[in-house]
Design a protein around this motif. Structure first.
Motif, PDB file in Angstrom:
ATOM      1  N   ALA A 190       0.871  -1.165   0.000  1.00 55.39           N
ATOM      2  CA  ALA A 190       0.000   0.000   0.000  1.00 55.39           C
ATOM      3  C   ALA A 190       0.910   1.216   0.000  1.00 55.39           C
ATOM      4  O   ALA A 190       1.999   1.180   0.570  1.00 55.39           O
ATOM      5  N   VAL A 191       0.489   2.264  -0.670  1.00 53.53           N
ATOM      6  CA  VAL A 191       1.316   3.464  -0.810  1.00 53.53           C
ATOM      7  C   VAL A 191       0.477   4.684  -0.477  1.00 53.53           C
ATOM      8  O   VAL A 191      -0.702   4.759  -0.863  1.00 53.53           O
ATOM      9  N   ILE A 192       1.074   5.598   0.254  1.00 54.98           N
ATOM     10  CA  ILE A 192       0.427   6.874   0.534  1.00 54.98           C
ATOM     11  C   ILE A 192       1.307   7.974  -0.041  1.00 54.98           C
ATOM     12  O   ILE A 192       2.491   8.068   0.272  1.00 54.98           O
ATOM     13  N   ASP A 193       0.713   8.787  -0.897  1.00 56.42           N
ATOM     14  CA  ASP A 193       1.441   9.862  -1.572  1.00 56.42           C
ATOM     15  C   ASP A 193       0.654  11.156  -1.422  1.00 56.42           C
ATOM     16  O   ASP A 193      -0.358  11.348  -2.098  1.00 56.42           O
ATOM     17  N   ASP A 194       1.136  12.031  -0.552  1.00 56.58           N
ATOM     18  CA  ASP A 194       0.447  13.309  -0.323  1.00 56.58           C
ATOM     19  C   ASP A 194      -1.035  13.115  -0.026  1.00 56.58           C
ATOM     20  O   ASP A 194      -1.902  13.819  -0.557  1.00 56.58           O
TER      21      ASP A 194
ATOM     22  N   VAL B  39      -2.906  10.656  -0.925  1.00 53.46           N
ATOM     23  CA  VAL B  39      -3.535   9.731  -1.863  1.00 53.46           C
ATOM     24  C   VAL B  39      -3.120   8.315  -1.496  1.00 53.46           C
ATOM     25  O   VAL B  39      -1.923   8.013  -1.376  1.00 53.46           O
ATOM     26  N   VAL B  40      -4.089   7.440  -1.292  1.00 56.22           N
ATOM     27  CA  VAL B  40      -3.821   6.055  -0.919  1.00 56.22           C
ATOM     28  C   VAL B  40      -3.957   5.179  -2.155  1.00 56.22           C
ATOM     29  O   VAL B  40      -4.954   5.246  -2.876  1.00 56.22           O
ATOM     30  N   LEU B  41      -2.948   4.355  -2.384  1.00 57.97           N
ATOM     31  CA  LEU B  41      -2.905   3.498  -3.569  1.00 57.97           C
ATOM     32  C   LEU B  41      -2.676   2.054  -3.164  1.00 57.97           C
ATOM     33  O   LEU B  41      -1.979   1.772  -2.191  1.00 57.97           O
ATOM     34  N   ARG B  42      -3.258   1.138  -3.930  1.00 51.43           N
ATOM     35  CA  ARG B  42      -3.014  -0.287  -3.750  1.00 51.43           C
ATOM     36  C   ARG B  42      -2.915  -0.933  -5.130  1.00 51.43           C
ATOM     37  O   ARG B  42      -3.177  -0.284  -6.146  1.00 51.43           O
ATOM     38  N   GLU B  43      -2.515  -2.198  -5.154  1.00 49.66           N
ATOM     39  CA  GLU B  43      -2.272  -2.988  -6.363  1.00 49.66           C
ATOM     40  C   GLU B  43      -0.967  -2.528  -7.029  1.00 49.66           C
ATOM     41  O   GLU B  43      -0.855  -1.405  -7.519  1.00 49.66           O
ATOM     42  N   SER B  44      -0.006  -3.420  -7.050  1.00 45.86           N
ATOM     43  CA  SER B  44       1.364  -3.054  -7.427  1.00 45.86           C
ATOM     44  C   SER B  44       1.473  -2.464  -8.831  1.00 45.86           C
ATOM     45  O   SER B  44       2.172  -1.460  -9.030  1.00 45.86           O
ATOM     46  N   ASN B  45       0.799  -3.061  -9.816  1.00 44.43           N
ATOM     47  CA  ASN B  45       0.912  -2.515 -11.171  1.00 44.43           C
ATOM     48  C   ASN B  45       0.287  -1.127 -11.272  1.00 44.43           C
ATOM     49  O   ASN B  45       0.791  -0.256 -11.985  1.00 44.43           O
TER      50      ASN B  45
END
Length: 207
Positions: free
Chosen positions: A55-59, A61-67
């Motif tokens: 899982a990634v948090i960027d400013d 914004v939360v993102l999931r799924e590697s591709n």
């Protein structure tokens, strides 16, 4: 700064770490997943209710799924070479990314999770054998493609198509069964190995 949640030895987390290094994107990483803090922890599930790394948090914004994360980062930090804006070229990149994520992930459950790690339920002998046969067929398809393409997946230039494929190829060479020789895949493996980020996050002794 980008915040990456997931253990550094995870197949899918390594995609994100690799692309960050290719793009020069700064990040911090936290250990979550097998052997570390569990992803069914409430704190993690508030970020990614699916309960998987990365899982990634960027400013905010939360993102999931590697591709998806790789495509997002390449769009934000990359250029037309690594992730083309032309729809035809972009489709070529994304089709190989999706092939790796769907087709080979199924076969590797048998060949790797079952055949190497002996993880249930994937360690059923029939499923292991099917996985080995299928990943052999799929890497053969990749070899046939690389015979006329290269040195990278979509031609002369490294793109994000090479990121999921590069993880698959590294795992292929780590599998513990008698594998046919695929010379163009071997050549591709060595080409990827000229990239410091690949050696740091992928061809680093981990399958």
């Amino acid at each position: 700064m980008l915040r990456i949640l997931g253990r550094a030895n995870s197949f899918n987390v390594r995609k994100v770490l690799w692309v960050c290094d290719e793009l020069g994107a700064s990040y911090t990483r936290e250990d979550w997943g097998r052997g570390y803090r569990p992803t069914n922890d409430d704190e993690f599930l508030k970020i990614n209710p699916i309960g998987l790394v990365p899982a990634v948090i960027d400013d905010g914004v939360v993102l999931r799924e590697s591709n998806t994360i790789v495509r997002y980062l390449a769009t934000k930090h990359g250029d037309d070479a690594i992730y083309p804006t032309d729809p035809v070229r972009r489709a070529g990149v994304e089709s190989w990314m999706d092939w790796a994520n769907y087709e080979t992930s199924i076969s590797l459950r048998g060949a790797f999770l079952g055949g190497m790690l002996n993880e249930p339920p994937w360690n059923n002998p029939w499923f292991i054998e099917q996985g080995r046969r299928q990943i052999t067929k799929e890497v053969g398809q990749l070899d046939a493609h690389l015979r006329t393409s290269g040195p990278y997946i979509t031609g002369d230039t490294f793109t994000i198509a090479d990121i999921p494929i590069g993880l698959v190829v590294n795992r292929w060479f780590c599998l513990n069964f008698e594998r046919p020789e695929y010379p163009f895949v071997a050549r591709y493996y060595e080409q990827l190995s000229t990239r410091p980020a690949y050696m740091r996050h992928v061809r680093n002794g981990l399958p």
